[in-house]
Design a protein around this motif. Structure first.
Motif, short mmCIF file in Angstrom:
data_model
loop_
_atom_site.label_atom_id
_atom_site.label_comp_id
_atom_site.label_asym_id
_atom_site.label_seq_id
_atom_site.Cartn_x
_atom_site.Cartn_y
_atom_site.Cartn_z
N PRO A 82 58.79 55.46 -92.45
CA PRO A 82 58.82 54.96 -93.84
C PRO A 82 60.02 55.42 -94.65
N LEU A 83 60.74 56.46 -94.19
CA LEU A 83 61.94 56.85 -94.93
C LEU A 83 63.15 56.04 -94.49
N HIS A 84 62.98 55.25 -93.44
CA HIS A 84 64.10 54.41 -92.94
C HIS A 84 63.65 52.96 -93.03
N GLY A 85 63.63 52.23 -91.93
CA GLY A 85 63.32 50.79 -91.98
C GLY A 85 61.88 50.49 -92.37
N PHE B 194 54.03 60.74 -104.15
CA PHE B 194 54.45 59.35 -104.32
C PHE B 194 55.96 59.26 -104.58
N ARG B 195 56.62 58.37 -103.91
CA ARG B 195 58.03 58.06 -104.16
C ARG B 195 58.16 56.58 -104.42
N LEU B 196 59.13 56.19 -105.18
CA LEU B 196 59.38 54.75 -105.35
C LEU B 196 60.00 54.24 -104.07
N MET B 197 59.23 53.55 -103.27
CA MET B 197 59.76 53.07 -101.99
C MET B 197 60.80 51.97 -102.28
N GLY B 198 61.85 51.96 -101.45
CA GLY B 198 62.94 51.00 -101.68
C GLY B 198 63.92 51.50 -102.72
N PHE B 199 63.75 52.75 -103.13
CA PHE B 199 64.68 53.35 -104.10
C PHE B 199 65.33 54.57 -103.48
N GLY B 200 66.62 54.74 -103.75
CA GLY B 200 67.33 55.92 -103.26
C GLY B 200 67.91 55.65 -101.88
N HIS B 201 68.95 56.38 -101.57
CA HIS B 201 69.60 56.20 -100.28
C HIS B 201 70.42 57.43 -99.99
N ARG B 202 70.48 57.80 -98.71
CA ARG B 202 71.27 58.98 -98.35
C ARG B 202 72.74 58.83 -98.74
N VAL B 203 73.30 57.66 -98.56
CA VAL B 203 74.74 57.54 -98.84
C VAL B 203 75.09 56.72 -100.09
N ASP C 143 57.00 62.93 -110.65
CA ASP C 143 56.14 64.12 -110.65
C ASP C 143 56.27 64.87 -109.32
N LYS C 144 56.78 66.09 -109.37
CA LYS C 144 57.00 66.86 -108.13
C LYS C 144 55.69 67.32 -107.49
N ASN C 145 54.57 67.21 -108.24
CA ASN C 145 53.28 67.57 -107.63
C ASN C 145 52.67 66.38 -106.90
N SER D 201 66.10 58.78 -117.06
CA SER D 201 67.13 59.80 -116.75
C SER D 201 66.90 60.42 -115.36
N TYR D 202 65.64 60.53 -114.91
CA TYR D 202 65.37 61.10 -113.57
C TYR D 202 66.14 60.32 -112.50
N PHE D 203 66.03 59.00 -112.55
CA PHE D 203 66.68 58.15 -111.53
C PHE D 203 68.19 58.08 -111.78
N GLU E 7 70.17 60.41 -113.23
CA GLU E 7 70.83 61.67 -112.84
C GLU E 7 70.94 61.81 -111.32
N ARG E 8 69.93 61.37 -110.61
CA ARG E 8 69.94 61.49 -109.15
C ARG E 8 70.61 60.31 -108.46
N LYS E 9 71.12 59.39 -109.27
CA LYS E 9 71.81 58.20 -108.75
C LYS E 9 70.93 57.44 -107.75
N PRO F 251 68.02 50.69 -106.29
CA PRO F 251 67.30 49.95 -105.25
C PRO F 251 68.14 49.88 -103.97
N ASN F 252 67.49 50.05 -102.82
CA ASN F 252 68.20 49.91 -101.55
C ASN F 252 67.85 48.56 -100.90
N VAL F 253 68.35 48.34 -99.72
CA VAL F 253 68.21 47.04 -99.04
C VAL F 253 66.75 46.60 -98.90
N1 ACO Z 1 61.45 58.21 -105.61
C1 ACO Z 1 61.45 59.37 -106.33
N2 ACO Z 1 62.32 60.36 -106.18
C2 ACO Z 1 63.26 60.22 -105.23
C3 ACO Z 1 63.33 59.07 -104.43
C4 ACO Z 1 62.40 58.04 -104.64
N3 ACO Z 1 62.41 56.92 -103.91
N4 ACO Z 1 64.36 59.20 -103.55
C5 ACO Z 1 64.90 60.40 -103.80
N5 ACO Z 1 64.24 61.02 -104.81
C6 ACO Z 1 64.59 62.31 -105.40
C7 ACO Z 1 64.12 63.46 -104.52
O1 ACO Z 1 62.83 63.89 -104.85
C8 ACO Z 1 65.16 64.51 -104.81
O2 ACO Z 1 64.86 65.07 -106.08
P1 ACO Z 1 65.21 66.62 -106.40
O3 ACO Z 1 66.69 66.71 -106.35
O4 ACO Z 1 64.62 66.85 -107.73
O5 ACO Z 1 64.53 67.41 -105.31
C9 ACO Z 1 66.46 63.70 -105.00
O6 ACO Z 1 66.01 62.39 -105.44
C10 ACO Z 1 67.28 63.54 -103.73
O7 ACO Z 1 66.42 62.99 -102.70
P2 ACO Z 1 66.44 63.42 -101.18
O8 ACO Z 1 65.13 63.08 -100.58
O9 ACO Z 1 66.92 64.83 -101.08
O10 ACO Z 1 67.60 62.48 -100.64
P3 ACO Z 1 67.84 62.10 -99.14
O11 ACO Z 1 69.24 61.63 -99.06
O12 ACO Z 1 67.40 63.20 -98.22
O13 ACO Z 1 66.81 60.88 -98.89
C11 ACO Z 1 65.87 58.71 -98.88
C12 ACO Z 1 67.17 59.53 -98.99
C13 ACO Z 1 65.06 59.17 -97.67
C14 ACO Z 1 66.25 57.25 -98.65
C15 ACO Z 1 65.06 58.86 -100.19
O14 ACO Z 1 65.80 58.38 -101.28
C16 ACO Z 1 63.69 58.17 -100.11
O15 ACO Z 1 62.73 58.75 -99.62
N6 ACO Z 1 63.59 56.88 -100.60
C17 ACO Z 1 62.37 56.12 -100.48
C18 ACO Z 1 62.23 55.57 -99.06
C19 ACO Z 1 63.18 54.42 -98.82
O16 ACO Z 1 63.31 53.49 -99.61
N7 ACO Z 1 63.82 54.46 -97.63
C20 ACO Z 1 64.73 53.40 -97.19
C21 ACO Z 1 66.16 53.88 -97.21
S1 ACO Z 1 67.24 52.56 -96.83
C22 ACO Z 1 67.14 52.44 -95.13
O17 ACO Z 1 66.90 53.37 -94.43
C23 ACO Z 1 67.36 51.13 -94.59
#
Ligand code: ACO
Length: 430
Positions: free
Chosen positions: A263-266, A300-309, A295-297, A352-354, A356-358, A361-363
């Motif tokens: 779930p953290l990748h495809g 739940f994460r917003l799926m489809g949000f955030g990316h390693r690069v 909420d760090k407790n 601001s949470y999203f 600040e952490r840049k 939405p991802n693919v």
């Molecule tokens: N929702 C809430 N908070 C998030 C999210 C999210 N989707 N993604 C990252 N964060 C927060 C983390 O809690 C962390 O906060 P902190 O600095 O206060 O501890 C910060 O942003 C950095 O996140 P990391 O998990 O350290 O970043 P990493 O590069 O290891 O992870 C990942 C990237 C796995 C994609 C992550 O953003 C995530 O879990 N996203 C949701 C799952 C997702 O959509 N995956 C698909 C990625 S695209 C692909 O693989 C095709």
């Protein structure tokens, strides 16, 4: 050596050469570090580690740039086709007319899978997730083409395995779905294009003529292009690691499918739709879910949000978001989940949470909405991703083997117990 960094360790100076890529990316070459200093580097999750040089895909996560072999993803998505892009990724250049025509023909002629593979299907319960079925069957191809085990195949023999994979993956993927549904399996049809054929094997009923909607065919082709490669991500790195032991191409690709499943990748594309469905079923309170994601407790994460690069809008998500409105309009589908997705994006991008952490939405954020409109069921979303990513995995595997890279074998810093005497069972106090 024009550029280098200096490392001072216990009073002694070491020189680390700097490697520069064609897009001015810089890396420290630490390949002699351990021999010279006794040190290794520690980098959990490889956040700062380049595992290899590569000429396949360039991405700049800060600027939101993605290019395959130098071609902008936006241009390829608009003007190219999936098989042309597959050729580009694997062989390095866009094919000319004759080469593309032969490539398409070869793929069309290898879409059938061995009848004995049907018996393997029979062993999977209908509850099997299609990703597990696909990974198992791709690995099982090794049994049907055992010369793939030879690590010293000629280029022509390797090319044949590449063609087989590209040709048979849609058949296996569609059959994994049919198995889950308990439907009879549809055989490939040579008169159809790659995407039409896949849709036919997924949706045709034996008693009816099937004509896939050109809007759906076109959207599918675009989605596959957008997913076709993404440099050293979790699954591509897995394919390279497995391939580095000279395991067969099929084993390496099966490993990539398994890595993609998480779930953290495809696997995120399935999770996105499940999350949007949950928000919808709970009255569409987008704000509540944004708060939960912060909420760090909460897990739940917003799926489809955030990316390693990507620390900017994922360029693929931008294209898919545009395509979403277009495809839904053309198909006359209105999906409340698209409205929720847009609302969620707007709320998160103002928070601001999203910011600040840049986190953008991802693919995966919008792709599920299009797949739903096409009639593709949620549990098949990650399989669709695997179909798209296949040429990228093959290109990464081929480049790794052609560069004769050594077996992947990371080091570690051991933190467990130091040497202690073995005490026989009867003499142990606890
Ligand atoms: N929702 C809430 N908070 C998030 C999210 C999210 N989707 N993604 C990252 N964060 C927060 C983390 O809690 C962390 O906060 P902190 O600095 O206060 O501890 C910060 O942003 C950095 O996140 P990391 O998990 O350290 O970043 P990493 O590069 O290891 O992870 C990942 C990237 C796995 C994609 C992550 O953003 C995530 O879990 N996203 C949701 C799952 C997702 O959509 N995956 C698909 C990625 S695209 C692909 O693989 C095709």
């Amino acid at each position: 050596m024009s550029r280098y960094a200096e490392l001072i360790f216990e009073g002694k100076k070491y020189i680390l050469p700097v490697v520069e890529g064609t897009e001015k990316e810089l890396g420290l070459d630490i390949s002699k570090l351990r021999d010279e200093t006794g040190l290794i580097t520690l980098d959990a999750g490889f956040k700062n580690t380049g595992s290899n040089t590569s000429a396949i895909t360039f991405l700049d996560g800060e600027l939101g740039i993605l290019r395959y072999r130098g071609y902008a993803i936006e241009e390829l998505a608009e003007k190219s086709t999936f098989l042309e892009v597959a050729h580009l990724l694997i062989y390095g250049e866009l094919p000319n007319k004759a080469t593309l025509s032969n490539f398409q023909k070869d793929i069309t002629m290898h879409t059938l899978v061995h009848e004995d593979m049907r018996k393997i299907f029979d062993g999977f319960p209908a509850s099997s997730h299609p990703m597990g079925v696909l990974a198992s069957l791709v690995c099982a191809l090794t049994a049907f083409y055992p010369n793939a085990l030879d690590p010293n195949l000629s280029p022509a023999e390797t090319d044949l395995h590449i063609i087989r994979l590209l040709a048979k993956m849609p058949t296996l993927a569609a059959w994994a779905y049919k198995n889950e549904m308990g439907h009879p399996l549809n055989y490939p049809k040579n008169s159809l294009s790659y995407c039409e054929n896949f849709l036919q094997m997924m949706f045709a009923y034996p008693t009816e003529d099937f004509h896939p909607d050109p809007v759906v065919v076109d959207a599918l082709d675009k989605l596959l292009i957008l997913h076709a490669d993404h440099e050293q991500n979790c699954s591509a790195a897995t394919v390279r690691v497995v391939g580095s032991s000279h395991a067969s191409l099929y084993s390496a690709i099966a490993a990539g499918i398994n890595a993609l499943w998480g779930p953290l990748h495809g696997g995120a594309n399935q999770e996105v739709i499940e999350m949007l469905q949950e928000i919808h079923a709970n009255g569409g309170n987008v704000k509540k879910y944004v708060e939960m994601a912060k909420d760090k407790n909460s897990t739940f994460r917003l799926m489809g949000f955030g990316h390693r690069v990507y620390k900017n809008y994922d360029p693929r998500a931008k294209i898919i978001k545009g395509a979403c409105d277009n495809v839904l309009n053309k198909l006359g589908v209105s999906d409340p989940l698209l409205d929720i997705a847009k609302e969620l994006e707007e709320a998160a991008l103002k928070d601001s949470y999203f910011v600040e952490r840049k986190l953008y939405p991802n693919v995966d954020f919008y792709s599920g909405v299009i797949y739903r409109a096409m009639g593709i069921p949620t549990e098949m979303f990650t399989v669709m991703f695997a179909l798209g990513r296949l040429p990228g995995w093959i290109a990464q595997w081929r480049e790794m083997r052609q560069m004769k890279l050594p077996i992947s074998r990371p080091r570690q810093i051991y933190t467990g117990a130091t040497l202690r005497p073995y005490v026989p069972m009867g003499n142990r106090e606890k």
